[in-house]
Write a protein that holds these residues in place. Structure first.
Motif, PDB file in Angstrom:
ATOM      1  N   MET A 117      15.727  33.527 -52.452  1.00 38.27           N
ATOM      2  CA  MET A 117      16.726  32.474 -52.335  1.00 38.27           C
ATOM      3  C   MET A 117      17.583  32.395 -53.597  1.00 38.27           C
ATOM      4  SD  MET A 117      16.852  31.063 -49.488  1.00 38.27           S
ATOM      5  CE  MET A 117      16.176  32.163 -48.322  1.00 38.27           C
TER       6      MET A 117
ATOM      7  N   ILE B 129      25.548  34.515 -51.035  1.00 36.10           N
ATOM      8  CA  ILE B 129      25.268  34.770 -49.630  1.00 36.10           C
ATOM      9  C   ILE B 129      25.327  33.466 -48.841  1.00 36.10           C
ATOM     10  CG2 ILE B 129      23.490  35.583 -48.024  1.00 36.10           C
ATOM     11  CD1 ILE B 129      24.294  37.939 -49.456  1.00 36.10           C
ATOM     12  N   HIS B 130      24.962  32.365 -49.443  1.00 35.06           N
ATOM     13  CA  HIS B 130      24.956  31.100 -48.703  1.00 35.06           C
ATOM     14  C   HIS B 130      26.379  30.731 -48.236  1.00 35.06           C
ATOM     15  CE1 HIS B 130      25.962  29.860 -52.784  1.00 35.06           C
ATOM     16  NE2 HIS B 130      26.430  28.707 -52.281  1.00 35.06           N
TER      17      HIS B 130
ATOM     18  N   PHE C 235      19.990  35.267 -53.359  1.00 31.57           N
ATOM     19  CA  PHE C 235      21.052  34.943 -52.395  1.00 31.57           C
ATOM     20  C   PHE C 235      22.038  33.944 -52.988  1.00 31.57           C
ATOM     21  CE2 PHE C 235      18.580  35.912 -48.199  1.00 31.57           C
ATOM     22  CZ  PHE C 235      18.800  37.251 -48.375  1.00 31.57           C
TER      23      PHE C 235
END
Length: 161
Positions: free
Chosen positions: A17, A25-26, A20
């Protein structure tokens, strides 16, 4: 604690996470979700618009069907009225034909009757003249008898005919 596999899965998940988040990426996932939301909303709007168009077309077809049914009923009623009129005309013509034929037959019968009466009268007159001729010729002799006989016969013929 570091021996449990769940712990390592949780640590890997946190690292993933964080990676990301660092790579952004979020934002890509949120943008994809927003795009999907917009696409679904557009599809719903199109579906609503198509539903409204279909309802309008259905209403038009129902109105056309009702109009066609009314027109068909009017045509059937007109055909029935025309058939009744034709039947009434045919009946009137048939009655007229029968009346004319009856009148013609009655005329022929009356004519035949009158002819028969005339024939009977003529035959009776002829018989009367012959009888009178025989009777008078046997009783009266000479020129006077011939003259009287001719006048009598002419008079009888004139009165009987």
């Amino acid at each position: 604690m570091f021996e449990d596999p769940e712990t390592w899965v949780a640590i890997a998940f946190v690292i993933l996470m964080a990676g990301f988040g660092y790579l952004g990426i979020h934002r890509t996932v949120l943008t994809a979700l927003d795009n999907r939301t917009a696409r679904i909303k557009a599809e719903l709007d199109d579906a609503r618009r198509l539903k409204d168009e279909a309802a309008k077309v259905l209403g038009d077809y129902k109105a056309r069907r009702a109009s066609a049914e009314r027109e068909a009923a009017a045509i059937v009623a007109g055909a029935r009225a025309e058939a009744e009129r034709i039947a009434a005309d045919a009946k009137a013509k048939m009655e007229d034909f029968v009346a004319r034929r009856t009148k013609a037959a009655e005329s022929k019968i009356a004519l035949a009757e009158a002819q028969a009466v005339a024939d009977v009268r003529a035959a009776a007159a002829e018989a009367a003249v012959n009888a009178a001729t025989r009777i008078l010729s046997g009783t009266v002799k000479g020129d006077i008898a011939d003259n009287l006989l001719s006048k009598g016969i002419a008079e009888v013929r004139q009165k009987l005919n």
